[in-house]
Design a protein around this motif. Structure first.
Motif, PDB file in Angstrom:
ATOM      1  N   GLU A   1       0.808  -1.221   0.000  1.00  0.00           N
ATOM      2  CA  GLU A   1       0.000   0.000   0.000  1.00  0.00           C
ATOM      3  C   GLU A   1       0.844   1.277   0.000  1.00  0.00           C
ATOM      4  O   GLU A   1       0.364   2.343  -0.351  1.00  0.00           O
ATOM      5  CB  GLU A   1      -0.980   0.022   1.181  1.00  0.00           C
ATOM      6  CG  GLU A   1      -0.346   0.063   2.556  1.00  0.00           C
ATOM      7  CD  GLU A   1      -0.158  -1.313   3.183  1.00  0.00           C
ATOM      8  OE1 GLU A   1       0.049  -1.359   4.404  1.00  0.00           O
ATOM      9  OE2 GLU A   1      -0.209  -2.338   2.464  1.00  0.00           O
ATOM     10  N   HIS A   2       2.123   1.163   0.367  1.00  0.00           N
ATOM     11  CA  HIS A   2       2.999   2.340   0.379  1.00  0.00           C
ATOM     12  C   HIS A   2       3.691   2.579  -0.968  1.00  0.00           C
ATOM     13  O   HIS A   2       4.130   3.694  -1.240  1.00  0.00           O
ATOM     14  CB  HIS A   2       4.069   2.200   1.463  1.00  0.00           C
ATOM     15  CG  HIS A   2       3.526   2.224   2.840  1.00  0.00           C
ATOM     16  ND1 HIS A   2       3.031   3.357   3.435  1.00  0.00           N
ATOM     17  CD2 HIS A   2       3.389   1.232   3.756  1.00  0.00           C
ATOM     18  CE1 HIS A   2       2.613   3.073   4.648  1.00  0.00           C
ATOM     19  NE2 HIS A   2       2.818   1.783   4.871  1.00  0.00           N
TER      20      HIS A   2
ATOM     21  N   PRO B   1       2.837   3.017  -4.174  1.00  0.00           N
ATOM     22  CA  PRO B   1       2.446   4.099  -5.092  1.00  0.00           C
ATOM     23  C   PRO B   1       2.823   5.500  -4.599  1.00  0.00           C
ATOM     24  O   PRO B   1       2.938   6.424  -5.399  1.00  0.00           O
ATOM     25  CB  PRO B   1       0.923   3.978  -5.182  1.00  0.00           C
ATOM     26  CG  PRO B   1       0.615   2.597  -4.736  1.00  0.00           C
ATOM     27  CD  PRO B   1       1.686   2.229  -3.754  1.00  0.00           C
ATOM     28  N   ARG B   2       3.055   5.655  -3.300  1.00  0.00           N
ATOM     29  CA  ARG B   2       3.327   6.993  -2.755  1.00  0.00           C
ATOM     30  C   ARG B   2       4.804   7.260  -2.482  1.00  0.00           C
ATOM     31  O   ARG B   2       5.163   8.370  -2.094  1.00  0.00           O
ATOM     32  CB  ARG B   2       2.526   7.180  -1.462  1.00  0.00           C
ATOM     33  CG  ARG B   2       1.026   7.103  -1.712  1.00  0.00           C
ATOM     34  CD  ARG B   2       0.219   7.623  -0.570  1.00  0.00           C
ATOM     35  NE  ARG B   2       0.533   9.037  -0.329  1.00  0.00           N
ATOM     36  CZ  ARG B   2       0.305   9.635   0.837  1.00  0.00           C
ATOM     37  NH1 ARG B   2      -0.230   8.980   1.835  1.00  0.00           N
ATOM     38  NH2 ARG B   2       0.616  10.908   0.993  1.00  0.00           N
ATOM     39  N   LEU B   3       5.659   6.290  -2.679  1.00  0.00           N
ATOM     40  CA  LEU B   3       7.070   6.433  -2.311  1.00  0.00           C
ATOM     41  C   LEU B   3       7.782   7.581  -3.016  1.00  0.00           C
ATOM     42  O   LEU B   3       8.749   8.119  -2.485  1.00  0.00           O
ATOM     43  CB  LEU B   3       7.834   5.137  -2.579  1.00  0.00           C
ATOM     44  CG  LEU B   3       7.591   3.997  -1.620  1.00  0.00           C
ATOM     45  CD1 LEU B   3       8.410   2.785  -2.042  1.00  0.00           C
ATOM     46  CD2 LEU B   3       7.925   4.383  -0.193  1.00  0.00           C
ATOM     47  N   THR B   4       7.342   7.951  -4.199  1.00  0.00           N
ATOM     48  CA  THR B   4       8.026   9.023  -4.936  1.00  0.00           C
ATOM     49  C   THR B   4       7.408  10.398  -4.679  1.00  0.00           C
ATOM     50  O   THR B   4       7.824  11.379  -5.293  1.00  0.00           O
ATOM     51  CB  THR B   4       8.034   8.732  -6.448  1.00  0.00           C
ATOM     52  OG1 THR B   4       6.701   8.582  -6.907  1.00  0.00           O
ATOM     53  CG2 THR B   4       8.834   7.475  -6.763  1.00  0.00           C
ATOM     54  N   GLU B   5       6.450  10.481  -3.762  1.00  0.00           N
ATOM     55  CA  GLU B   5       5.894  11.787  -3.376  1.00  0.00           C
ATOM     56  C   GLU B   5       6.893  12.499  -2.465  1.00  0.00           C
ATOM     57  O   GLU B   5       7.523  11.862  -1.609  1.00  0.00           O
ATOM     58  CB  GLU B   5       4.576  11.614  -2.612  1.00  0.00           C
ATOM     59  CG  GLU B   5       3.449  11.088  -3.442  1.00  0.00           C
ATOM     60  CD  GLU B   5       2.176  10.881  -2.617  1.00  0.00           C
ATOM     61  OE1 GLU B   5       2.095  11.399  -1.475  1.00  0.00           O
ATOM     62  OE2 GLU B   5       1.284  10.198  -3.115  1.00  0.00           O
ATOM     63  N   ARG B   6       7.010  13.793  -2.648  1.00  0.00           N
ATOM     64  CA  ARG B   6       7.907  14.559  -1.785  1.00  0.00           C
ATOM     65  C   ARG B   6       7.483  14.428  -0.331  1.00  0.00           C
ATOM     66  O   ARG B   6       6.298  14.520  -0.011  1.00  0.00           O
ATOM     67  CB  ARG B   6       7.922  16.036  -2.181  1.00  0.00           C
ATOM     68  CG  ARG B   6       8.566  16.249  -3.524  1.00  0.00           C
ATOM     69  CD  ARG B   6       8.697  17.688  -3.891  1.00  0.00           C
ATOM     70  NE  ARG B   6       7.444  18.407  -3.688  1.00  0.00           N
ATOM     71  CZ  ARG B   6       7.323  19.721  -3.684  1.00  0.00           C
ATOM     72  NH1 ARG B   6       8.363  20.473  -3.888  1.00  0.00           N
ATOM     73  NH2 ARG B   6       6.164  20.276  -3.507  1.00  0.00           N
TER      74      ARG B   6
ATOM     75  N   TYR C   1       7.123  11.984   1.579  1.00  0.00           N
ATOM     76  CA  TYR C   1       6.398  10.792   2.018  1.00  0.00           C
ATOM     77  C   TYR C   1       7.390   9.804   2.621  1.00  0.00           C
ATOM     78  O   TYR C   1       8.449   9.546   2.060  1.00  0.00           O
ATOM     79  CB  TYR C   1       5.657  10.114   0.865  1.00  0.00           C
ATOM     80  CG  TYR C   1       4.838   8.933   1.336  1.00  0.00           C
ATOM     81  CD1 TYR C   1       3.609   9.126   1.937  1.00  0.00           C
ATOM     82  CD2 TYR C   1       5.315   7.639   1.216  1.00  0.00           C
ATOM     83  CE1 TYR C   1       2.866   8.050   2.397  1.00  0.00           C
ATOM     84  CE2 TYR C   1       4.579   6.562   1.665  1.00  0.00           C
ATOM     85  CZ  TYR C   1       3.362   6.776   2.263  1.00  0.00           C
ATOM     86  OH  TYR C   1       2.630   5.709   2.727  1.00  0.00           O
TER      87      TYR C   1
ATOM     88  N   ALA D   1      11.686  11.178  -4.717  1.00  0.00           N
ATOM     89  CA  ALA D   1      11.022  12.215  -5.516  1.00  0.00           C
ATOM     90  C   ALA D   1      12.021  12.844  -6.484  1.00  0.00           C
ATOM     91  O   ALA D   1      11.701  13.092  -7.653  1.00  0.00           O
ATOM     92  CB  ALA D   1      10.414  13.284  -4.606  1.00  0.00           C
TER      93      ALA D   1
END
Length: 125
Positions: free
Chosen positions: A58-59, A61-66, A68, A86
């Motif tokens: 679940e994590h 998809p968000r790993l490349t968000e600043r 996160y 990011a």
């Protein structure tokens, strides 16, 4: 590949730093560089794999968000800012490439960068 030398070095450094920072003790990582193909065109695939605890699906998809972080407290304790991936994604996109992340809890994570091969130089006669 064609690209900005400093930016591409930053990609490699960020991926390796993350692998060393979040991998298990012993700091074992694998780095590979291999030819690849996408849409019938030649690419180069750089893969950095760690043998750490892995990351829950679940994590991913968000790993490349600043900023996160999967575990903010642990990341801060290890000196992480939440910007490394990011930055990697931004640089790879600027070079017409792609970033993929695979992970399995208990078995580590693998980060792969796919970059287009530079066209062959034109030879004059």
């Amino acid at each position: 590949v064609l690209g900005d030398r400093d930016e591409l070095a930053q990609v490699v450094q960020n991926l390796m730093d993350n692998a060393l920072r979040y991998g298990r003790s012993g700091k074992r990582i694998e780095v590979s560089l291999a030819p690849a193909e996408k849409g019938g065109k030649p690419f180069v695939r750089l893969t950095v794999r760690d043998f750490g605890p892995g990351i829950a699906k679940e994590h991913l998809p968000r790993l490349t968000e600043r900023f996160y972080r999967v575990d903010a407290a642990a990341s801060r304790a290890r000196g992480g800012t939440g910007l490394g991936l990011a930055i990697v994604k931004h640089i790879v996109n600027r070079h017409q490439g792609s970033l993929s992340i695979e992970s399995e809890l208990g078995h580590g994570s693998s980060f792969s960068v796919l970059l287009p091969v530079a066209p062959a130089p034109v030879r004059s006669r």
